[in-house]
Design a protein around this motif. Structure first.
Motif, PDB file in Angstrom:
ATOM      1  N   THR A  75       7.340  -0.229   2.828  1.00 38.58           N
ATOM      2  CA  THR A  75       8.099  -0.604   1.642  1.00 38.58           C
ATOM      3  C   THR A  75       9.589  -0.721   1.958  1.00 38.58           C
ATOM      4  O   THR A  75      10.292  -1.512   1.345  1.00 38.58           O
ATOM      5  N   ARG A 123      -9.831  13.781   1.829  1.00 36.59           N
ATOM      6  CA  ARG A 123      -8.581  13.234   1.307  1.00 36.59           C
ATOM      7  C   ARG A 123      -7.947  14.234   0.349  1.00 36.59           C
ATOM      8  O   ARG A 123      -8.624  14.819  -0.488  1.00 36.59           O
ATOM      9  N   CYS A 166       2.398   5.127   5.541  1.00 39.45           N
ATOM     10  CA  CYS A 166       2.047   4.088   4.572  1.00 39.45           C
ATOM     11  C   CYS A 166       3.287   3.595   3.844  1.00 39.45           C
ATOM     12  O   CYS A 166       3.392   2.428   3.491  1.00 39.45           O
ATOM     13  N   ASN A 167       4.232   4.511   3.598  1.00 38.55           N
ATOM     14  CA  ASN A 167       5.389   4.152   2.793  1.00 38.55           C
ATOM     15  C   ASN A 167       6.488   3.447   3.585  1.00 38.55           C
ATOM     16  O   ASN A 167       7.373   2.859   2.983  1.00 38.55           O
ATOM     17  N   ASN A 174       4.445  11.006  10.837  1.00 39.46           N
ATOM     18  CA  ASN A 174       3.957   9.640  11.023  1.00 39.46           C
ATOM     19  C   ASN A 174       4.024   9.121  12.446  1.00 39.46           C
ATOM     20  O   ASN A 174       3.619   8.002  12.690  1.00 39.46           O
ATOM     21  N   SER A 222       0.815  -1.220   0.000  1.00 40.75           N
ATOM     22  CA  SER A 222       0.000   0.000   0.000  1.00 40.75           C
ATOM     23  C   SER A 222       0.849   1.269   0.000  1.00 40.75           C
ATOM     24  O   SER A 222       0.687   2.133   0.846  1.00 40.75           O
ATOM     25  N   ALA A 223       1.777   1.316  -0.941  1.00 45.68           N
ATOM     26  CA  ALA A 223       2.569   2.535  -1.104  1.00 45.68           C
ATOM     27  C   ALA A 223       1.679   3.627  -1.687  1.00 45.68           C
ATOM     28  O   ALA A 223       0.713   3.351  -2.388  1.00 45.68           O
ATOM     29  N   VAL A 224       2.000   4.875  -1.365  1.00 45.82           N
ATOM     30  CA  VAL A 224       1.226   6.008  -1.886  1.00 45.82           C
ATOM     31  C   VAL A 224       2.160   7.054  -2.477  1.00 45.82           C
ATOM     32  O   VAL A 224       3.365   7.010  -2.266  1.00 45.82           O
ATOM     33  N   ARG A 278      -4.285  10.307   8.766  1.00 43.00           N
ATOM     34  CA  ARG A 278      -3.519   9.203   8.169  1.00 43.00           C
ATOM     35  C   ARG A 278      -2.544   9.826   7.185  1.00 43.00           C
ATOM     36  O   ARG A 278      -2.944  10.402   6.181  1.00 43.00           O
ATOM     37  N   PRO A 287       0.890  10.057   4.605  1.00 38.26           N
ATOM     38  CA  PRO A 287       1.509   9.224   3.580  1.00 38.26           C
ATOM     39  C   PRO A 287       2.804   8.557   4.031  1.00 38.26           C
ATOM     40  O   PRO A 287       3.090   7.433   3.623  1.00 38.26           O
ATOM     41  N   GLU A 303      -1.057  10.260  -0.465  1.00 38.84           N
ATOM     42  CA  GLU A 303      -2.416  10.517  -0.015  1.00 38.84           C
ATOM     43  C   GLU A 303      -2.461  10.819   1.484  1.00 38.84           C
ATOM     44  O   GLU A 303      -1.915  10.091   2.298  1.00 38.84           O
TER      45      GLU A 303
END
Lengths: 166, 393
Positions: free
Chosen positions: B337, B302, B333-334, B364, B217-219, B328, B330, B309
């Motif tokens: 990875t 959003r 989320c990254n 984050n 779920s990379a953004v 939330r 980005p 995002e």
């Protein structure tokens, strides 16, 4: 700053040489104890061509053991507190602390958040305060210059004092 | 880990204070000689408790509080928040205000991408590029200062509109800045694509397939560099993006080099978009009246931050303070990875790989508690404080 006990003329001269060297090339270390990044990128901006503090001999260091000046940003969070104290203790004497940004001065916008201890001065002794959210790179350089002037034994700029007392 | 394995593994701890990134984060790399065989990340050093803090401040105070979630993408946080609150209050913001919001968020994207280019090059030991890109970044910082009065936290947004206006003088300044930056960005693209040592450090490093990017779920640019067409400005346009569409910047390579190219192309796209907005700047009011109390309701807002995002969940109980705001970001989320992509690379590649996703720690570091029993639980201020003390001991 710890008071050096001066006995012989030789030691006096040595102390003068040390102060001269220290003023001409202060090595700084930067620590973010919970800031929003804004002050950190402004500190980084002081290193880049527009402001370029290296022309004054100021260098950003990686290790606290090599540093004279701790430039600290942000309110102190619970988790960062112990790390901040440890970094401060690792620095060799004499050491100086510059608190950058409104958060470092008082907790700023984050005052009262459950994970925020408070200002940097609540945790370690601070020598120079640079206000602003975030302060401009010029203001940060001015703060460092104030610190260096006080090392020379000069009294701080009355205007700067008024700002810090206000 | 058994005792036998512990001897075989060598762990390199980095942080929380480290010279590479300007923010505290703790990394542990398990290495076999020079090759990284495992990676672990510990975050949370700049967790301040913003989500709980906003509940004790009123709707207007929260704009300034939420801008300070992050010092690099501060405008986009305020935009996400104001768009959500306006949606709850059922207020339509004048088109000129929306256009100015979009303009500032594109300027912010340029500043963020140029900043990232410098930092990422610095991690790779290419300090010349770092100095050049930060010198040129001052151009966009000057523009932001000219139009808003501050270099970092612009405070452009207010509930129901914006508080800054553009006149001819400022428009000319912005156009001039864009011309200069466009020329420089073409130069950087040339450097990125042709410099031998730079290509050696970036090409084929940290390759992530589009399937991997989807699964992890990379953004944002990290996902787009792996060929995942994911951009909220196109998928769900907000503010003035319906009137001023952007082009999707994609690359299928998925490596570090692709992330450089995608971000630089996004800068070029931002220059084009800013010129278009300036050409067709709608006339009219800057603000509409907002009620002091926001009607009861929930919404999700959003937006596309420079890093990807960004989603805000906003709940109002009808008072002058929000009931709950969930952010939330980005960067979080990254992070996933990194731990999977890092394996198999040299330890020396780690700083660049870390910088490759453009991490932002202050964004984050937030608390997530997964409740599997499906029983709702209320956390009081005191509970959170005690939990924080216990966790961070």
């Amino acid at each position: 700053m710890t008071e050096l006990k001066l006995e012989t003329p030789w030691q006096k001269a040595l102390a003068r040489v040390r102060t001269w060297a220290r003023i001409n090339s202060p090595w700084a270390i930067h620590f973010n104890s919970g800031s929003c990044n804004g002050c950190d990128i402004e500190i980084l901006a002081t290193l880049t061509p527009r402001y370029d503090v290296e022309r004054f001999g100021i260098k950003l260091q990686g290790s606290p053991r090599h540093a004279d000046v701790l430039i600290c940003t942000g309110p102190v969070t619970l988790q960062a507190r112990d790390r901040l104290v440890r970094i401060y203790n690792q620095m060799p004497e004499p050491k100086f602390v510059i608190a950058v940004g409104s958060c470092g001065l008082s907790g700023g916008a984050f005052q009262g958040c459950y994970n925020v201890v408070g200002s940097i001065a609540d945790v370690i002794p601070v020598d120079v305060y640079v206000p602003g959210c975030p302060p401009r790179p010029e203001a940060i350089i001015y703060g460092v210059v104030q610190l260096l002037n006080s090392l020379k034994g000069e009294t701080p700029d009355p205007q700067a004092k008024a700002v810090s007392e206000a | 880990m058994t005792k036998q394995e512990a001897f075989e593994k060598f762990i390199v701890p980095i942080g929380p204070q480290h010279p590479a990134l300007k923010e505290p984060g703790h990394f542990e790399f398990v290495v076999d000689g020079e090759i990284v065989t495992g990676a672990a990340i510990r975050l949370g050093y700049v967790h301040r408790g913003i989500e709980k803090g906003v509940e004790s401040r009123n709707w207007t105070q929260n704009i300034y509080m939420l801008e300070r979630v992050c010092g690099i993408c501060s405008h986009i946080h305020a935009t996400a928040y104001t768009l959500g609150v306006e949606q709850l209050a059922n207020v339509t913001v004048p088109p000129r205000a929306q256009a100015i919001r979009t303009l500032v968020s594109e300027l912010e994207r340029i500043h963020s991408h140029l900043l990232w280019l410098g930092v990422a090059a610095h991690e790779g030991g290419f300090d010349t590029l770092f100095m050049f890109s930060w010198r040129d970044r001052e151009t966009v910082m000057d523009l932001l200062e000219t139009i808003s009065g501050n270099r970092v936290h612009y405070s452009t947004n207010i509930l129901g509109g914006v508080k800054i206006d553009l006149d001819e003088e400022k428009i000319t300044a912005i156009r001039k800045g864009m011309d200069f930056l466009e020329e420089r960005t073409h130069h950087y693209l040339k450097v990125i694509n042709t410099d031998e040592t730079f290509l050696g450090r970036t090409r084929g490093v940290g390759t992530m397939s589009s399937q991997q990017a989807e699964e992890l779920s990379a953004v944002g640019p990290t996902a787009r560099a792996s060929g995942v067409p994911r951009d909220l400005r196109i998928d769900a346009p907000y503010a003035a993006y319906p009137e001023f569409p952007v082009r999707l910047m994609l690359s299928n390579e998925g490596d570090l080099h692709a992330r450089f190219v995608v971000r630089m192309n996004e800068c070029l796209e931002a220059y084009r978009l800013i010129r278009e907005i300036l050409d067709h700047l709608p006339e009219g009011e800057l603000t509409v009246r907002m009620p002091r109390r926001i009607p009861e309701g929930e919404t999700i807002s959003r937006v596309e931050a420079p890093r990807g995002e960004l989603a805000y969940f906003i709940k109002s109980a009808g008072g002058d303070k929000p009931d709950r705001i969930k952010i939330r970001t980005p960067s979080l989320c990254n992070w996933g990875t990194i731990t999977s992509v890092a394996v198999g690379h040299k330890l020396a590649d780690m700083p660049m790989l870390l910088a490759g996703i453009d991490p932002c720690f202050s964004c984050n570091d937030r608390m997530v508690r997964v409740n599997r029993a499906n029983q709702p639980q209320l956390w009081s201020w005191e509970d959170l404080r005690l939990y924080g003390i216990e966790y961070y001991r």
